[in-house]
Scaffold this motif. Structure first.
Motif, PDB file in Angstrom:
ATOM      1  N   THR A 105     100.822   5.925 -20.696  1.00 38.10           N
ATOM      2  CA  THR A 105     102.006   3.883 -19.988  1.00 38.10           C
ATOM      3  C   THR A 105     101.205   3.262 -19.000  1.00 38.10           C
ATOM      4  O   THR A 105     101.829   3.997 -17.912  1.00 38.10           O
ATOM      5  CB  THR A 105     103.099   3.724 -20.373  1.00 38.10           C
ATOM      6  OG1 THR A 105     102.846   4.793 -21.514  1.00 38.10           O
ATOM      7  CG2 THR A 105     103.459   2.560 -20.547  1.00 38.10           C
ATOM      8  N   THR A 107     102.838   0.720 -16.787  1.00 40.06           N
ATOM      9  CA  THR A 107     103.729   0.311 -17.528  1.00 40.06           C
ATOM     10  C   THR A 107     103.486  -1.382 -17.067  1.00 40.06           C
ATOM     11  O   THR A 107     104.365  -2.728 -17.884  1.00 40.06           O
ATOM     12  CB  THR A 107     105.371   0.165 -17.296  1.00 40.06           C
ATOM     13  OG1 THR A 107     104.822   0.877 -15.615  1.00 40.06           O
ATOM     14  CG2 THR A 107     104.829   1.675 -17.935  1.00 40.06           C
ATOM     15  N   VAL A 112      98.397   0.219 -22.647  1.00 31.29           N
ATOM     16  CA  VAL A 112      98.632   2.240 -23.058  1.00 31.29           C
ATOM     17  C   VAL A 112      97.332   2.206 -23.672  1.00 31.29           C
ATOM     18  O   VAL A 112      96.362   1.644 -24.358  1.00 31.29           O
ATOM     19  CB  VAL A 112      99.855   2.093 -24.419  1.00 31.29           C
ATOM     20  CG1 VAL A 112      99.896   3.590 -24.553  1.00 31.29           C
ATOM     21  CG2 VAL A 112     101.129   1.701 -24.554  1.00 31.29           C
ATOM     22  N   SER A 151      94.632   6.124 -15.505  1.00 32.30           N
ATOM     23  CA  SER A 151      94.520   7.176 -17.144  1.00 32.30           C
ATOM     24  C   SER A 151      93.778   8.194 -16.651  1.00 32.30           C
ATOM     25  O   SER A 151      94.051   9.112 -17.439  1.00 32.30           O
ATOM     26  CB  SER A 151      94.488   6.557 -17.620  1.00 32.30           C
ATOM     27  OG  SER A 151      93.320   5.692 -17.957  1.00 32.30           O
ATOM     28  N   ALA A 174     102.368   8.245 -16.957  1.00 35.45           N
ATOM     29  CA  ALA A 174     102.697   6.671 -17.434  1.00 35.45           C
ATOM     30  C   ALA A 174     102.451   6.510 -15.491  1.00 35.45           C
ATOM     31  O   ALA A 174     102.539   7.304 -14.152  1.00 35.45           O
ATOM     32  CB  ALA A 174     104.076   6.439 -17.022  1.00 35.45           C
TER      33      ALA A 174
END
Ligand SMILES: [Zn+2]
Length: 175
Positions: A105, A107, A112, A151, A174
């Motif tokens: 995630t 944020t 996502v 990611s 995250a």
């Protein structure tokens, strides 16, 4: 958003609808509540012969940086099919999806990421339109300083950790 997509009015403001607990963009003319929610980016880390396939981005953002093939999930598309499609588009390769690897995630950006592990079907790949280069990397060859997104770094680190332990599991992250 400048105009209501329902009635075309410009009378949009942030309000808390009855029964809600957050401010939403609400049309002052037709009353439509415009919900804004995170977007899903689906991707796959293709594996072949002990190496992983990465693509170098030919588009912004992060042009010239390396990435796990991925992109926005389309409406009506299964998340695993979207991951295989992105590998096809970015690396001109077919993958067999093996399983969910990471859910990450972001944020601050309302994204996502869902990354799968996949195996190249026949080891062949090319260079898709949104890539300037695609190649297989052994663990010691990964260009960690030139990775496009957190990611992708997370996905690669977890993959090599799991491989050392002989494990395959899903990881949550995250940033
Ligand atoms: Zn409206």
């Amino acid at each position: 958003m400048n105009y209501c997509s329902h009635c075309g009015s410009s009378a949009l403001s942030h309000k808390m609808p009855p029964g809600d607990n957050r401010l939403r963009i609400v049309c002052g003319d037709c009353g439509k509540v415009h919900y804004e929610n995170p977007r899903i980016i689906t991707g796959c880390l293709p594996l072949w012969d002990g190496k992983v396939l990465l693509c170098r981005r030919a588009i912004e953002p992060m042009l010239g940086f390396w990435n796990v093939p991925g992109g926005f999930l389309e409406n009506g598309e299964r998340v695993e099919d979207g991951a295989a499609r992105e590998v096809r588009e970015e690396a001109r390769a077919s993958v067999k999806i093996l399983g969910v690897h990471t859910i990450f995630t972001l944020t601050g950006f309302h994204h996502v990421y869902v990354h799968f592990l996949g195996e190249l079907v026949d080891g062949r790949f090319g260079v898709g339109e949104e890539s300037s280069e695609c190649r297989l990397f052994a663990e010691e060859e990964i260009p960690w300083e030139d990775m496009a997104f957190q990611s992708s770094i997370f996905t690669l680190k977890k993959y090599f950790e799991d491989r050392k332990e002989g494990a395959q599991r899903a990881h949550l992250g995250a940033w």
